[in-house]
Design a protein around this motif. Sequence first.
Motif, PDB file in Angstrom:
ATOM      1  N   PRO A   8       0.691  -1.560   0.303  1.00  0.00           N
ATOM      2  CA  PRO A   8       0.074   0.359  -0.098  1.00  0.00           C
ATOM      3  C   PRO A   8       0.875   1.357  -0.016  1.00  0.00           C
ATOM      4  CG  PRO A   8       0.026  -0.767   1.952  1.00  0.00           C
ATOM      5  CD  PRO A   8       0.441  -2.035   1.789  1.00  0.00           C
ATOM      6  N   ASP A   9       0.567   2.851  -0.436  1.00  0.00           N
ATOM      7  CA  ASP A   9       0.752   3.842  -0.330  1.00  0.00           C
ATOM      8  C   ASP A   9       2.419   3.895  -1.080  1.00  0.00           C
ATOM      9  OD1 ASP A   9      -1.333   4.653   0.618  1.00  0.00           O
ATOM     10  OD2 ASP A   9      -0.525   4.064   2.589  1.00  0.00           O
ATOM     11  N   ARG A  10       2.531   2.954  -1.837  1.00  0.00           N
ATOM     12  CA  ARG A  10       3.877   2.922  -2.758  1.00  0.00           C
ATOM     13  C   ARG A  10       3.632   3.732  -4.004  1.00  0.00           C
ATOM     14  NH1 ARG A  10       4.140  -0.471   0.919  1.00  0.00           N
ATOM     15  NH2 ARG A  10       6.362  -0.570   2.258  1.00  0.00           N
ATOM     16  N   HIS A  11       2.585   4.034  -4.686  1.00  0.00           N
ATOM     17  CA  HIS A  11       2.240   4.420  -5.530  1.00  0.00           C
ATOM     18  C   HIS A  11       1.137   4.924  -6.299  1.00  0.00           C
ATOM     19  CE1 HIS A  11      -1.099   1.037  -6.510  1.00  0.00           C
ATOM     20  NE2 HIS A  11      -0.996   1.788  -7.629  1.00  0.00           N
ATOM     21  N   VAL A  12       1.048   5.921  -7.181  1.00  0.00           N
ATOM     22  CA  VAL A  12      -0.034   6.661  -7.297  1.00  0.00           C
ATOM     23  C   VAL A  12      -0.542   6.968  -8.891  1.00  0.00           C
ATOM     24  CG1 VAL A  12      -0.350   8.382  -5.884  1.00  0.00           C
ATOM     25  CG2 VAL A  12       1.127   8.824  -8.470  1.00  0.00           C
ATOM     26  N   THR A  13      -2.122   6.529  -9.323  1.00  0.00           N
ATOM     27  CA  THR A  13      -2.856   6.261 -10.554  1.00  0.00           C
ATOM     28  C   THR A  13      -2.631   7.747 -10.926  1.00  0.00           C
ATOM     29  OG1 THR A  13      -5.036   5.841  -9.955  1.00  0.00           O
ATOM     30  CG2 THR A  13      -3.516   4.523 -10.361  1.00  0.00           C
ATOM     31  N   LEU A  14      -2.684   8.325 -12.208  1.00  0.00           N
ATOM     32  CA  LEU A  14      -3.434   9.202 -13.153  1.00  0.00           C
ATOM     33  C   LEU A  14      -4.923   8.967 -14.179  1.00  0.00           C
ATOM     34  CD1 LEU A  14      -0.185  11.318 -13.028  1.00  0.00           C
ATOM     35  CD2 LEU A  14      -2.049  12.014 -11.165  1.00  0.00           C
ATOM     36  N   SER A  15      -5.813   9.895 -14.009  1.00  0.00           N
ATOM     37  CA  SER A  15      -6.714   9.905 -15.177  1.00  0.00           C
ATOM     38  C   SER A  15      -7.571  10.876 -14.601  1.00  0.00           C
ATOM     39  CB  SER A  15      -6.819   8.641 -14.886  1.00  0.00           C
ATOM     40  OG  SER A  15      -7.782   8.200 -14.213  1.00  0.00           O
ATOM     41  N   ALA A  16      -8.331  11.380 -15.919  1.00  0.00           N
ATOM     42  CA  ALA A  16      -9.512  11.551 -16.066  1.00  0.00           C
ATOM     43  C   ALA A  16     -10.493  11.519 -15.084  1.00  0.00           C
ATOM     44  CB  ALA A  16      -9.699  11.931 -17.421  1.00  0.00           C
ATOM     45  N   GLN A  17     -11.262  10.627 -15.300  1.00  0.00           N
ATOM     46  CA  GLN A  17     -12.068   9.897 -14.486  1.00  0.00           C
ATOM     47  C   GLN A  17     -11.888  10.129 -11.885  1.00  0.00           C
ATOM     48  OE1 GLN A  17     -13.650   6.089 -15.351  1.00  0.00           O
ATOM     49  NE2 GLN A  17     -13.433   6.506 -17.777  1.00  0.00           N
ATOM     50  N   LEU A  18     -10.726  10.487 -12.216  1.00  0.00           N
ATOM     51  CA  LEU A  18      -9.863  10.626 -10.823  1.00  0.00           C
ATOM     52  C   LEU A  18     -10.722  11.136 -10.409  1.00  0.00           C
ATOM     53  CD1 LEU A  18      -6.337   9.807 -10.023  1.00  0.00           C
ATOM     54  CD2 LEU A  18      -8.949   8.162  -9.542  1.00  0.00           C
ATOM     55  N   GLY A  19     -11.232  12.417 -10.984  1.00  0.00           N
ATOM     56  CA  GLY A  19     -11.709  13.804 -10.796  1.00  0.00           C
ATOM     57  C   GLY A  19     -10.371  14.853  -9.967  1.00  0.00           C
ATOM     58  N   PRO A  20     -10.785  16.686 -10.169  1.00  0.00           N
ATOM     59  CA  PRO A  20     -10.165  17.006 -10.325  1.00  0.00           C
ATOM     60  C   PRO A  20      -9.043  17.401  -8.709  1.00  0.00           C
ATOM     61  CG  PRO A  20     -11.875  18.068 -11.222  1.00  0.00           C
ATOM     62  CD  PRO A  20     -12.456  16.803 -10.925  1.00  0.00           C
ATOM     63  N   THR A  21      -9.592  16.715  -7.446  1.00  0.00           N
ATOM     64  CA  THR A  21      -8.769  17.263  -6.529  1.00  0.00           C
ATOM     65  C   THR A  21      -8.022  15.602  -6.222  1.00  0.00           C
ATOM     66  OG1 THR A  21     -10.951  17.932  -5.536  1.00  0.00           O
ATOM     67  CG2 THR A  21      -9.765  17.185  -3.674  1.00  0.00           C
ATOM     68  N   LYS A  22      -8.953  14.342  -6.843  1.00  0.00           N
ATOM     69  CA  LYS A  22      -7.748  13.438  -6.105  1.00  0.00           C
ATOM     70  C   LYS A  22      -6.429  13.411  -7.342  1.00  0.00           C
ATOM     71  CE  LYS A  22     -11.933  10.519  -4.291  1.00  0.00           C
ATOM     72  NZ  LYS A  22     -12.409   9.185  -4.777  1.00  0.00           N
ATOM     73  N   ARG A  23      -6.699  13.751  -8.720  1.00  0.00           N
ATOM     74  CA  ARG A  23      -6.532  13.977  -9.587  1.00  0.00           C
ATOM     75  C   ARG A  23      -4.703  14.688  -9.439  1.00  0.00           C
ATOM     76  NH1 ARG A  23      -5.807  16.231 -15.646  1.00  0.00           N
ATOM     77  NH2 ARG A  23      -4.124  14.949 -16.350  1.00  0.00           N
TER      78      ARG A  23
END
Length: 628
Positions: free
Chosen positions: A194-209
């Motif tokens: 856990p907590d060793r990577h992140v994901t980036l995509s438009a579907q995350l929404g502005p805040t989570k992205r």
Amino acid sequence: MDRPLPQLDRLFDYRIPEDLQGLVRPGCRVRVRFGRRKISGYVIGLKHTSDFDGKLLWLSELVSPQPVLTPEVARLARAVADRYAGTLTDVLRLAVPQRRKKVEDEEPGEARPVTAPAAVQWKRYIAGDAFLRALRAAKSPKAVWSALPGEDWPTRLAEAAATTAAAGRGAVLVVPDQADLDRLDAALGAVLGPDRHVTLSAQLGPTKRYRAFLRAARGEVRIVAGTRAAAFAPVAGLGLAAIWDDGDESHVDRHAPYPHAREILLTRAELADAACLVGGHARTPQAQLLVDADWAAEVTASRREIRSTAPRIVPVGDESDMARDPSGGTARLPTVAWEAAKAALDRELPVLVQVPRRGYVPAVSCQRCRARAVCPHCSGPLRLPGARRAPVCGWCGRAAEDFRCRECGSNRVRARVIGAERTAEELAQAFGATVVESTGERRLDVAPAGRSVVVATPGVEPPAPEGYGAVLLLDTWALLTRAELTASEEALRRWMHAVALARPDATAVVVADGGLPVVQALMRWDPGWHAARELAERAELGFPPVMKMAALTGPNGAPEKLAADLPPDLGAEAIGPIPVDEASERLLLRVRRRDGAALAAALAAANAARAAEKAEPVRIQIDPREIL
């Protein structure tokens, strides 16, 4: 700056007020006065003196002290803008997400250590283990990976990323869509913890992205996975840039300057001296060119390994096949395909049926004369939305209750193309099994287990828990006869991704002539051979990636005028113009590959000159996906 005007595509110097000195850092957001307006921008660098002879304006406002544009990404953005004849502003809009102040106010976390996994499955590939060893030693290997059928590719990518991170470097992994990203996200969590990577995509929404973006920018994580925009992720000490299925059109950005994620990552790997991995079940001519140029090494499996993992692939489509078929070659589902599906269902295994089109009957023609059925109101193509329903226009949406053929006057229609809905209806009657659809509008995450049939359009085939017992590729002519340069390449890519979901003891039936090179490549599971063949043909015809091309689209006459402003010694060959509609046209320019950078620079300069004269804009696309 947020001024995308081509004639202003350069850096501007500003003075820093005393109260902001020490707070303004490279990469942070600021606001400055430009003309009569205040606009937003980024600090690219700090220096004690300026080369500007005029009076320097003061920086107006420090929007945020948080650096969001790293020097490496700034260099990459400039290189991408130059390659695609775009502006730095346009590229930065793709690279840096919108600011969310409350996210910046959150306390940063600590980076967690990553342990290198065993990654024994990479040993199944020739040069696979060597690639992992090079990553483990913090070296920068370049590879083109042809994945085996049934390969757990998300886990293989996660293992490569974990090996890179364990060596103290970062990794960026790019996949075509959210479904692929969800699978990769799960694999990264299982391999890394856990907590060793992140994901980036438009579907995350502005805040989570933005939160995921800042975690990477602050060094809290070393591994970022995402869709095409993640290619610009601010990963510190980049050691691996990887892309999966680079032939998918989703990797091409829809916004100017229309970059391809593969080219961004290749450029980034060069600038950062990082490793690069281009992977997929199929292989594009662009990836094959990397191998032929000795820029990248092949990571492929032996023929013995392929035979042990690939299902039996049976082509049915030439004249002798049709003559031997008990149906006489008139049935849409040949006997061999029917028997393969029935055998799988008898074993309580799911069956995958790939059809090129969604809908019920997406195209119809006249029953008597076979002329295309068109709408009496707008001349658009007619389709059938369901059984015993009137044809509907695909353009204006009106029902053609009183359809009459313009050629012969008949009021009866027949199917030209059968869609996923009608196919599912036919198969439910034929097999008496549960039949479900997976299309772009209704995509299944996982196929139902047991006795079931999944009818899917290309690209949205759901994986089965234990693999499919049979895979049927129907209506293959719809892919092979497309009037596009990439028709056979795209057909093979879609077929291989479907067949890769089958069990090793399954049967895959492709309803196409077994003598076609694209079918031969599928039967032998040899994407490299097909890619090399495609590359050779394009070299003979003078098409990308052997040649560099640019598409100019704009009002009638504008593309030709822009092309006329290019330097004569560039030697750009014009093809066209071709009408797009009544008011616009498209012109293609072709140069030698080594002159590609000069073509992009000349187009950018000519476009900037037109913008300064307030002439009508022309859209420039370097290496357009659609040429024919």
